[in-house]
Every structure is written in C-alpha cells, then in structure tokens.
Scaffold this active site. Structure first.
Site, PDB file in Angstrom:
ATOM      1  N   ASP A  27      23.117 -16.937  63.160  1.00 42.64           N
ATOM      2  CA  ASP A  27      22.366 -16.806  61.926  1.00 42.64           C
ATOM      3  C   ASP A  27      21.215 -17.815  62.031  1.00 42.64           C
ATOM      4  O   ASP A  27      21.257 -18.715  62.882  1.00 42.64           O
ATOM      5  CB  ASP A  27      23.288 -17.122  60.734  1.00 42.64           C
ATOM      6  N   ASP A  29      18.739 -19.180  58.996  1.00 41.53           N
ATOM      7  CA  ASP A  29      18.597 -20.121  57.887  1.00 41.53           C
ATOM      8  C   ASP A  29      19.866 -20.940  57.696  1.00 41.53           C
ATOM      9  O   ASP A  29      20.957 -20.370  57.585  1.00 41.53           O
ATOM     10  CB  ASP A  29      18.337 -19.342  56.582  1.00 41.53           C
TER      11      ASP A  29
HETATM   12 MG   LIG Z   1      22.306 -18.800  56.797  1.00 40.78          MG
END
Ligand SMILES: [Mg+2]
EC number: 3.1.3.21
Length: 306
Positions: A27, A29
């Site tokens: 992932d 962010d």
């Molecule tokens: Mg995230």
C-alpha cells in the site's frame, strides 16, 4: 501461515521472512509516505528489494492518480517504480469495466481527471467530470433528460461532487440494470501532519443512500486489485506478502487472498487495533507480522544481499 499472529518482525525472524518472499505488495499512503512526505528509509527498502531480485507492486485505493502519475510521484520521492507496477483504483476500475463487465454502453462518472484518463485509455466511454452547476428547479431535476446509453455509474474521488451529481446518479441508478461501482470506500484521505480530508467513502455513502442500493467496490478489501496483479504479472501466493497500514483494507485483503500480511505502524491502524481484532476473533484483520516502519526491514535486507 504464521503459527502465532501479529509477530514483531525483527532480528532472525525478519531474515527468514525476507528469504521466504519474492513478491511484495505495498500500500502507499501511510506505508511509503504520508501526503507528500516520504517515510524515512522506505525508498531504500523498495529499491533494495528490487536490487535483490524481488518484485514489488503498489496497490492503492486512491483514485486520484493514473498509473503514470503514481510512477511519477514514486520517482519524485526516491522510489524506483514503473507505471506497470502500479495497481490503483483508477486503472483497475477501467480494467474491471473493460474485461470483467465488458461494458457496452457509457459510464456516468463521478470522479476526477485520473479516472477519466484511465477510462479513455481502456476505451470506456464516459462523461461527468468537472463541475455540474445548479440549473432549474426540483421538478426539472426529477425529470432530467437521462442518456439511455448509460449502463454504469462509477463513484470515485471527485472534488466537484454536488447535489446535481447526486441527483444525476440517482436518476440512472433507478434502473436496476444500471451497474453501480465505487472505486473505494475509504472515509478519509490522510495528509501530512496528521490532517485529513473527506475521502471517496463519503461520496459513495451519499449515492448509496440516495439510490437505495449498495455499490460494488473495486478497492481493498475487495480482492480485485490483487487479481489484476495476478493476471498481468503472475505471482506465487506462498511467496507473496501484502504490506499495509490499515487492518480493514490492506490486511483484510491479504487474508482474503490467502497471502501473508505485514502491518506497518506509520499510518492508520495501531498495534492496539490489531490486538482488539484478535481478542474479538476477527482474525482476517489481524496481520501475521508487524513492524514499526518498513525501514525496520533494512538490516535484514542488507544481510541477505551479502
Ligand atoms: Mg494506507
């Protein structure tokens, strides 16, 4: 699968772990950066993993960037990345409409430029980007002229979201054969300094409430982003790990897909959150491992390279 869940990945365990992995799904962010601020050491880890021959892919629910825009941001923040390694919801929603649904008509799109560009690249006809100014009265709104060629409503991040757009979506979604798709349901977009703005989930809920229907969701925790990686690039699930900062999206998706999961504590979820899911028996949201930061894997990685 690890015998005991939520193990702190360090020392000898992290060396054995890295040796057992050849594909790492990240992932972005809260894992590699927060807003525009990179997590210290994260780029060294990504670039080092690649140097040791491991494959890295980026799986993000954020629909505001195309694959190329993501590769550009990754590069700007020091990460070596190619557009083909990025599996974001703008790209994957376009692929879903083209390859899974094989949509014949148009999309009414509540979303921004990146979605529009990825739809264009995939040959998905669409309209709806940009501001939708208020005209007429409620009677006009309820009898607005609908395009009969619209076969799907897609909701992603749209800073021009408005009552007019909400109404347009409702008029199309009253036809049960019109598909209703959401890029993701994250409720907030995190920014630097712990600040946040409303995320796509808020817009999806508004349209769901108006339409009395549930959207089908492309982003994590749905497995579709993972399915796209498998289809485009192939991978061995037994030698793959999902690394994320959210238990209810990243870790849940990894569990659903039957791969190992690693929680990093630089983002949304805390170790307490993981323990609380464990106590409740919600084990699909408990990671196999956790680290304080992905940079904690650097010592094990440099040993593996020697
Ligand atoms: Mg995230």
């Amino acid at each position: 699968m690890a015998a005991s869940k939520c193990a702190h990945l360090n020392g000898e365990l992290s060396r054995r772990f890295l040796a057992s992995v050849d594909t790492v799904l990240f992932d972005c962010d809260g894992v590699l950066w927060r807003g525009d601020e990179p997590i210290s050491g994260a780029s060294d880890l990504i670039n080092g993993l690649k140097r040791t021959g491991k494959r890295v892919f980026f799986l993000t629910n954020n629909s505001t960037k195309t694959r190329s825009m993501y590769a550009e941001k990754l590069g700007r923040l020091g990460f070596k990345a190619e557009p083909g390694e990025v599996f974001g919801t703008a790209y994957c929603t376009a692929i879903y409409l083209r390859d899974i649904v094989q949509l014949k008509g148009k999309v009414y799109l509540i979303g921004g430029r990146a979605l529009s560009e990825e739809f264009g690249a995939a040959g998905i006809r669409h309209f709806g980007c940009g501001a939708d100014l208020v005209t007429g009265s409620p009677k006009d709104w309820a009898s607005m002229e609908a395009d009969p060629d619209v076969k799907a409503v897609v909701v992603g991040f749209d800073e021009h979201f408005s009552y007019m757009k909400l109404n347009r979506a409702l008029q199309y979604l009253q036809d049960p054969s019109c598909l209703f798709i959401a890029t993701n349901t994250d409720t907030r977009l995190p920014l630097e300094g712990g600040r946040a703005i409303p995320g796509t989930g808020c817009l999806v809920r508004a349209v769901e409430t108006a339409a009395h229907r549930k959207a089908q969701v492309i982003g994590k925790p749905s497995s579709f982003l993972y399915d796209c990686v498998v289809k485009d690039c192939g991978l061995d699930p037994a030698r793959t790990v999902m690394v994320g900062d959210r238990l209810d999206t990243d870790i849940q998706m990894g569990s659903t897909c039957g791969i190992r999961t690693l929680l990093t504590l630089t983002g949304f979820s805390s170790l307490e959150d993981a323990k609380s899911y464990q106590d409740k028996g919600a084990l699909s949201m408990v990671p196999d491992y956790y680290v304080n930061s992905v940079a904690d894997l650097l010592p094990a990685l440099s040993e593996e390279r020697q």
